[in-house]
Every structure is written in C-alpha cells, then in structure tokens.
Write an enzyme that holds these catalytic residues in place. Structure first.
Site, PDB file in Angstrom:
ATOM      1  N   PHE A  37       0.841  -1.191   0.000  1.00 20.31           N
ATOM      2  CA  PHE A  37       0.000   0.000   0.000  1.00 20.31           C
ATOM      3  C   PHE A  37       0.883   1.250   0.000  1.00 20.31           C
ATOM      4  CE2 PHE A  37      -2.521   3.277   2.335  1.00 20.31           C
ATOM      5  CZ  PHE A  37      -3.579   3.381   1.436  1.00 20.31           C
ATOM      6  N   GLU A  93      12.662   1.877   3.462  1.00 18.32           N
ATOM      7  CA  GLU A  93      11.590   2.339   4.333  1.00 18.32           C
ATOM      8  C   GLU A  93      11.863   2.087   5.825  1.00 18.32           C
ATOM      9  OE1 GLU A  93       8.914   4.104   3.325  1.00 18.32           O
ATOM     10  OE2 GLU A  93       9.844   4.067   1.337  1.00 18.32           O
ATOM     11  N   TYR A 126       1.187   5.406  -0.025  1.00 21.29           N
ATOM     12  CA  TYR A 126       0.446   6.613   0.359  1.00 21.29           C
ATOM     13  C   TYR A 126       1.320   7.860   0.359  1.00 21.29           C
ATOM     14  CZ  TYR A 126       2.761   5.751   4.853  1.00 21.29           C
ATOM     15  OH  TYR A 126       3.694   5.541   5.829  1.00 21.29           O
ATOM     16  N   GLY A 127       2.636   7.710   0.192  1.00 19.23           N
ATOM     17  CA  GLY A 127       3.571   8.836   0.198  1.00 19.23           C
ATOM     18  C   GLY A 127       4.544   8.701  -0.952  1.00 19.23           C
ATOM     19  N   SER A 128       5.836   8.635  -0.640  1.00 18.83           N
ATOM     20  CA  SER A 128       6.848   8.608  -1.693  1.00 18.83           C
ATOM     21  C   SER A 128       6.775   7.361  -2.568  1.00 18.83           C
ATOM     22  CB  SER A 128       8.245   8.730  -1.091  1.00 18.83           C
ATOM     23  OG  SER A 128       8.535   7.637  -0.242  1.00 18.83           O
TER      24      SER A 128
END
Length: 222
Positions: A40, A117, A42-44
């Site tokens: 999933f 991450e 949602y940012g970078s």
C-alpha cells in the site's frame, strides 16, 4: 539511505543489515496465508516505488490517515532544520494505491524496500485489509511508530506548512516531497483535501502559485 543518515547524524541512528533482515523475517511470518504480494503506497512510494510491479489499483485503508508526522533529519531536512515526511497515523481513512509485486521476486524486492523504508525503524510494517472498489485485499503498509524519536506528535497545519516551506535535505526539499505526493495522487484520480490545504499554505509561505487539481475524489478528513 543508511549512508545518508550515518553521515548526517550517527551510525546508531540506522538499523544494521541484521536488524533489517530480522524485521523482514518477522513480517513475512505474519503474512496471512493465501494473500498476494500487495504494497500500500500513500507517500513517496506513489511516485518513486523503486520496485517492479505487475498491477496497480487505487485502494482505501480504513482506520489510518496520511499525515506529515515524521521528522526528516537527512533526506528532506537536516538535524539543524528538520523536514517532514508522511506516515500513516491513527484514525480516519486513507486513499492510496496498492502495487502487486511479482511473486517470484517479492521477497528479494521486499528486502530492498526494507533498506529504504525501515532503515530508521520509524514504521511498523503491518498486513492490513484495504478496499479496491468493493473488493477487499491484504496489503503491506508502513504505519508510523508513535514511540519513535522522530514522531512529531500533533502539529497544526500551519506548523507543518512552516516546516515544509523551508526544510531541505540530501534528497530534496520537504515542499517537493509534498508536491510529488499530491500530483501522484491526482494522476490516480484522488484529491486529498488535507494535502491540498497544506500545499496552498506551503506555497503561500514560499511565495509561489499552486496549480489547482483537475480530477479526483475527496479523501476522508483526518
């Protein structure tokens, strides 16, 4: 990523290869049986996934919302002038995109993803249920660790905009991170009111003009 943080802060700030491998191993053991290899974004990861994928779909995660809630002391800021990056925090919902890793390469690609991450250990990698249209599926999501030293707590929109307008690090400015995320969502038909408000405030502080989104749907308020 590790080299950036070691140079900017100190070696103990980043997880070792052994710690990253152990974290990934625990996460893989918790993967629900029969589930596919979805991640999933949602940012970078929306605009710079750095891994191959064989499918991408807009998806909604309930119970978490997208927020600039992590200090960046190297990639999008410095130790003297921290920037901000996104995390998934408690409450609300989040519209994003799920990417499906090719099964034959999934574990190798996740190891590389961990080095990006999870290098600071600022996230809890969790298997969550998201909805793509009416269909649920299981995906890996990086949820902010509220106990981490870089968790910001609750900053106001104005405080977030002040940081985003001024901070920059080894990978560029915090404002660029915001804009790339905002535009990536729009290309998938998603307009996030939180990011739109924040982008306008940030642009105002930088003395620039923000283009209006052309398409999309509203994200649930956080």
């Amino acid at each position: 990523m590790r080299a950036v943080y070691v140079a900017a802060v100190d070696p103990s700030h980043a997880l070792t290869d052994e710690e990253l491998a152990a974290s990934l191993a625990v996460t893989l053991k918790r993967k629900p049986a029969g589930s596919d290899w979805w991640v999933f974004a949602y940012g970078s990861l929306l605009w710079n996934p750095l891994f191959p994928f064989d499918d991408a779909r807009p998806a909604t995660l309930s119970g978490r919302h997208r927020r600039f809630c992590l200090w960046s002391v190297a990639s999008r800021g410095t130790s003297n002038q921290p920037g901000l990056v996104l995390g998934l925090d408690r409450g609300g919902s989040c519209h994003g995109v799920v990417y499906r890793l090719p099964a034959r390469r999934a574990k190798d690609e996740l190891m590389l993803l961990w080095r990006r991450e999870m290098v600071l250990g600022a996230y809890h990698p969790l298997w969550v249920t998201v909805r793509c249209g009416r269909a649920p599926l299981v995906a890996l999501a990086f949820v902010v660790d509220r106990a981490h030293r870089q968790y910001t707590g609750k900053l106001s929109l104005g405080e977030q905009a002040d940081v985003l307008a001024s901070a920059a690090g080894a990978f560029g400015s915090s404002a660029d991170y915001l804009e790339r995320t905002r535009v990536a969502l729009i290309t998938h038909g998603i307009v996030d009111p939180y990011l739109e408000r924040l982008a306008k405030l940030t642009a105002r502080r930088r003395g620039t003009v923000l283009p209006s989104p052309a398409i999309g749907e509203a994200e649930s308020p956080s």
